[in-house]
Structure formats: structure tokens, C-alpha cells
Design a protein around this motif. Structure first.
Motif, short mmCIF file in Angstrom:
data_model
loop_
_atom_site.label_atom_id
_atom_site.label_comp_id
_atom_site.label_asym_id
_atom_site.label_seq_id
_atom_site.Cartn_x
_atom_site.Cartn_y
_atom_site.Cartn_z
N ARG A 71 30.77 46.78 43.37
CA ARG A 71 30.51 47.42 44.66
C ARG A 71 31.55 47.02 45.70
N ILE A 72 31.91 45.73 45.70
CA ILE A 72 32.93 45.24 46.63
C ILE A 72 34.27 45.93 46.34
N THR A 73 34.60 46.06 45.07
CA THR A 73 35.86 46.68 44.67
C THR A 73 35.91 48.15 45.09
N ILE A 74 34.81 48.86 44.89
CA ILE A 74 34.75 50.28 45.28
C ILE A 74 34.98 50.42 46.79
N GLU A 75 34.35 49.55 47.56
CA GLU A 75 34.52 49.61 49.01
C GLU A 75 35.96 49.26 49.40
N ALA A 76 36.52 48.26 48.74
CA ALA A 76 37.92 47.89 49.03
C ALA A 76 38.84 49.08 48.74
N PHE A 106 40.82 41.27 44.12
CA PHE A 106 41.12 42.68 43.90
C PHE A 106 41.97 42.87 42.65
N LYS A 107 42.98 42.03 42.50
CA LYS A 107 43.87 42.15 41.35
C LYS A 107 43.12 41.86 40.05
N LYS A 108 42.22 40.90 40.09
CA LYS A 108 41.44 40.57 38.89
C LYS A 108 40.54 41.76 38.50
N GLN A 109 40.00 42.45 39.49
CA GLN A 109 39.09 43.58 39.23
C GLN A 109 39.83 44.85 38.82
N THR A 110 41.00 45.08 39.39
CA THR A 110 41.67 46.38 39.21
C THR A 110 43.01 46.30 38.47
N LEU A 111 43.49 45.08 38.25
CA LEU A 111 44.79 44.85 37.62
C LEU A 111 45.96 45.34 38.47
N THR A 112 45.71 45.49 39.75
CA THR A 112 46.78 45.86 40.69
C THR A 112 46.49 45.18 42.03
N THR A 113 47.51 44.99 42.84
CA THR A 113 47.28 44.38 44.15
C THR A 113 46.77 45.46 45.12
#
Length: 123
Positions: A71-76, A106-113
Motif C-alpha cells: 500500500r505504501i509503495t502504491i501511494e509512493a 522504494f528500491k527494495k519494493q520496486t527494483l528502481t529508485t
């Protein structure tokens, strides 16, 4: 007998695990910016963190922590894509104490900065 005489009344098929997951998801929606620990949500739901993880795993295939991080990642991602807020402002808005921790998260969740994500979604 009730169903025979009142066919519009459907028998209740409440799956209590499913109800807890729905409550959990509502709580996450309300509190994800300031509460990132599954123990907070477990306490609100009057269950142990282990039980919350167990039902999340069985109902969604993900742990409670995974669902909060998602959820945090989606909002980011939403903020990076649709706003011109700085990475620092987004980190602060999402309740991260420092921007470097947010970038690492963020990078850990999405593999990108966050910077790369913003650049790649704004073509």
C-alpha cells in the motif's frame, strides 16, 4: 424454516477470516502513512500479529507486512507519477523519518529508485 418462508433472506456465509482481512485492509488504508508495523493493525483487530499474518497468508498469499508495504509503495508511485512533490516531500508525506530510508524501501519494493521511477513514467 426462515428461508422457506422468507426466500429473500439469504443465509449468512460470513467467513470470519475474510472479514478480518477486509477490516485489516480498511485500517491499512486509514493508517499506512503513520503505522507501518503489523502489530499496530493486529492490536486494532484484537488478534495477535502471528494470527494476523496467518490469515493474511491464507487469504491473500502475502504477510500483513507485505500488504502494508504494498500500500505504501502504491501511494509512493502515485505521488511520484501524478505530483511534482520532491522525493523528500513524498518521503515525509509517507511517514519516513529520512529520505534515504524511503529510497532504500522504494528500491527494495520496486527494483528502481524513486527518481528512476518518476523519469520512466513521465515520457
Amino acid at each position: 424454516m426462515e428461508r422457506i418462508y422468507n426466500p429473500q433472506i439469504q443465509p449468512k456465509t460470513n467467513n470470519s477470516k475474510n472479514e478480518k482481512i477486509k477490516e485489516f485492509e480498511k485500517l491499512v488504508e486509514q493508517h499506512f502513512k503513520e503505522q507501518k508495523m503489523p502489530s499496530f493493525y493486529a492490536e486494532k483487530l484484537h488478534v495477535t500479529p502471528n494470527y494476523l499474518n496467518k490469515i493474511c497468508k491464507s487469504e491473500t498469499g502475502k504477510t500483513a507486512g507485505d500488504l502494508v508495504r504494498k500500500r505504501i509503495t502504491i501511494e509512493a508511485q502515485r505521488l511520484l507519477h501524478y505530483t511534482s512533490l520532491s522525493i523528500n516531500e513524498i518521503a515525509h508525506d509517507l511517514g519516513f523519518e529520512n529520505v534515504s530510508y524511503f529510497i532504500t524501501f522504494f528500491k527494495k519494493q520496486t527494483l528502481t529508485t524513486p527518481e528512476q521511477f518518476r523519469k520512466n513514467t513521465r515520457h
